[in-house]
Design a protein around this motif. Structure first.
Motif, PDB file in Angstrom:
ATOM      1  N   THR A 176      -5.651  -6.120   6.197  1.00  0.00           N
ATOM      2  CA  THR A 176      -4.384  -7.357   6.758  1.00  0.00           C
ATOM      3  C   THR A 176      -5.448  -7.223   7.521  1.00  0.00           C
ATOM      4  O   THR A 176      -5.426  -8.528   8.633  1.00  0.00           O
ATOM      5  CB  THR A 176      -3.520  -7.476   5.595  1.00  0.00           C
ATOM      6  OG1 THR A 176      -3.117  -7.224   4.402  1.00  0.00           O
ATOM      7  CG2 THR A 176      -2.644  -8.761   6.477  1.00  0.00           C
ATOM      8  N   LEU A 177      -4.436  -6.500   8.514  1.00  0.00           N
ATOM      9  CA  LEU A 177      -5.220  -6.782  10.192  1.00  0.00           C
ATOM     10  C   LEU A 177      -6.436  -6.901  10.251  1.00  0.00           C
ATOM     11  O   LEU A 177      -6.743  -7.793  11.329  1.00  0.00           O
ATOM     12  CB  LEU A 177      -4.921  -5.892  10.587  1.00  0.00           C
ATOM     13  CG  LEU A 177      -5.106  -5.128  12.501  1.00  0.00           C
ATOM     14  CD1 LEU A 177      -3.790  -6.678  12.898  1.00  0.00           C
ATOM     15  CD2 LEU A 177      -4.901  -4.508  13.478  1.00  0.00           C
TER      16      LEU A 177
ATOM     17  N   ILE B 212      -0.213  -1.150  14.966  1.00  0.00           N
ATOM     18  CA  ILE B 212       0.419  -0.505  13.947  1.00  0.00           C
ATOM     19  C   ILE B 212       0.512   0.775  13.717  1.00  0.00           C
ATOM     20  O   ILE B 212       1.460   1.040  12.971  1.00  0.00           O
ATOM     21  CB  ILE B 212      -0.936  -1.450  13.036  1.00  0.00           C
ATOM     22  CG1 ILE B 212      -0.669  -2.558  12.454  1.00  0.00           C
ATOM     23  CG2 ILE B 212      -0.272  -0.771  11.426  1.00  0.00           C
ATOM     24  CD1 ILE B 212      -1.425  -3.750  11.612  1.00  0.00           C
TER      25      ILE B 212
ATOM     26  N   GLU C 116       3.993   1.488  15.254  1.00  0.00           N
ATOM     27  CA  GLU C 116       4.984   1.449  14.403  1.00  0.00           C
ATOM     28  C   GLU C 116       5.458   1.861  13.593  1.00  0.00           C
ATOM     29  O   GLU C 116       6.634   1.838  13.005  1.00  0.00           O
ATOM     30  CB  GLU C 116       4.575  -0.388  13.777  1.00  0.00           C
ATOM     31  CG  GLU C 116       4.477  -1.405  15.329  1.00  0.00           C
ATOM     32  CD  GLU C 116       3.829  -2.340  14.615  1.00  0.00           C
ATOM     33  OE1 GLU C 116       3.732  -2.617  13.031  1.00  0.00           O
ATOM     34  OE2 GLU C 116       3.812  -3.659  15.159  1.00  0.00           O
ATOM     35  N   ASN C 117       4.097   2.316  13.074  1.00  0.00           N
ATOM     36  CA  ASN C 117       4.378   3.704  12.200  1.00  0.00           C
ATOM     37  C   ASN C 117       4.334   4.971  12.229  1.00  0.00           C
ATOM     38  O   ASN C 117       3.871   6.011  11.354  1.00  0.00           O
ATOM     39  CB  ASN C 117       3.331   3.527  10.756  1.00  0.00           C
ATOM     40  CG  ASN C 117       3.521   2.108  10.505  1.00  0.00           C
ATOM     41  OD1 ASN C 117       3.522   2.081   9.050  1.00  0.00           O
ATOM     42  ND2 ASN C 117       2.727   1.067  10.373  1.00  0.00           N
TER      43      ASN C 117
ATOM     44  N   LYS D  84      -3.432  -0.747   3.539  1.00  0.00           N
ATOM     45  CA  LYS D  84      -3.822  -2.543   2.942  1.00  0.00           C
ATOM     46  C   LYS D  84      -3.240  -3.368   4.581  1.00  0.00           C
ATOM     47  O   LYS D  84      -3.508  -3.798   4.645  1.00  0.00           O
ATOM     48  CB  LYS D  84      -2.363  -2.604   2.377  1.00  0.00           C
ATOM     49  CG  LYS D  84      -2.093  -4.092   1.778  1.00  0.00           C
ATOM     50  CD  LYS D  84      -3.440  -4.158   1.552  1.00  0.00           C
ATOM     51  CE  LYS D  84      -3.385  -6.222   0.506  1.00  0.00           C
ATOM     52  NZ  LYS D  84      -4.872  -6.575   0.287  1.00  0.00           N
ATOM     53  N   ASN D  85      -2.235  -2.324   5.042  1.00  0.00           N
ATOM     54  CA  ASN D  85      -1.415  -3.659   6.230  1.00  0.00           C
ATOM     55  C   ASN D  85      -3.123  -3.228   7.447  1.00  0.00           C
ATOM     56  O   ASN D  85      -3.013  -4.253   8.232  1.00  0.00           O
ATOM     57  CB  ASN D  85      -0.344  -2.381   6.866  1.00  0.00           C
ATOM     58  CG  ASN D  85       1.237  -3.004   6.267  1.00  0.00           C
ATOM     59  OD1 ASN D  85       0.765  -3.879   5.572  1.00  0.00           O
ATOM     60  ND2 ASN D  85       1.519  -1.974   6.742  1.00  0.00           N
TER      61      ASN D  85
ATOM     62  N   SER E 134       5.466   5.196   7.137  1.00  0.00           N
ATOM     63  CA  SER E 134       4.620   4.537   6.176  1.00  0.00           C
ATOM     64  C   SER E 134       3.572   5.012   4.686  1.00  0.00           C
ATOM     65  O   SER E 134       3.651   6.186   5.383  1.00  0.00           O
ATOM     66  CB  SER E 134       3.999   3.120   5.787  1.00  0.00           C
ATOM     67  OG  SER E 134       4.652   1.896   7.350  1.00  0.00           O
TER      68      SER E 134
ATOM     69  N   VAL F 165       0.493   1.668   1.719  1.00  0.00           N
ATOM     70  CA  VAL F 165       0.932   0.788   2.773  1.00  0.00           C
ATOM     71  C   VAL F 165       0.128   0.369   4.101  1.00  0.00           C
ATOM     72  O   VAL F 165      -0.311  -0.902   4.094  1.00  0.00           O
ATOM     73  CB  VAL F 165       2.510   1.322   2.481  1.00  0.00           C
ATOM     74  CG1 VAL F 165       3.008  -0.203   3.313  1.00  0.00           C
ATOM     75  CG2 VAL F 165       2.778   1.078   0.665  1.00  0.00           C
ATOM     76  N   LEU F 166      -0.355   1.816   4.594  1.00  0.00           N
ATOM     77  CA  LEU F 166      -0.513   1.717   5.722  1.00  0.00           C
ATOM     78  C   LEU F 166      -2.267   1.285   5.616  1.00  0.00           C
ATOM     79  O   LEU F 166      -2.361   0.554   6.192  1.00  0.00           O
ATOM     80  CB  LEU F 166      -0.827   2.969   6.288  1.00  0.00           C
ATOM     81  CG  LEU F 166      -1.695   3.364   7.909  1.00  0.00           C
ATOM     82  CD1 LEU F 166      -0.840   2.159   8.963  1.00  0.00           C
ATOM     83  CD2 LEU F 166      -1.195   5.058   7.389  1.00  0.00           C
TER      84      LEU F 166
END
Length: 90
Positions: A67-68, A23, A26-27, A63-64, A56, A60-61
């Protein structure tokens, strides 16, 4: 440089570091330092990251990552370095 501290804690399993670093990659977030240990079957990790060039928004980061963590069965938090330091001052 804009730094953030990421913490991960939970039951050890294959792929935690891979998933979190994926993650971040990706960011466009660079890992500056990483410390991890396993105590019994509990995995703990602390990362210092550079989020200045993140693709990001911080919320948002966050939250991601949360969630992960839910998917991996671990708790993942991210905190800006300045706030982290203020929260842990003696």
């Amino acid at each position: 440089m804009k730094k953030a501290v990421i913490t991960v804690i939970g039951k050890d399993k294959v792929g935690i570091i891979h998933s979190v670093s994926g993650i971040l990659s990706e960011n466009n977030i660079n890992i500056l330092n990483i410390s991890q240990t396993i105590m019994g079957d509990i995995f703990t990790m602390v990362m210092m990251t550079d989020i200045e060039k993140s693709s990001s928004d911080f919320d948002v980061l966050s939250k991601n990552l949360e969630t992960l963590g839910d998917g991996l069965g671990v708790k993942i938090t991210i905190c800006l370095e300045d706030i982290f330091n203020e929260m842990h001052r003696i």
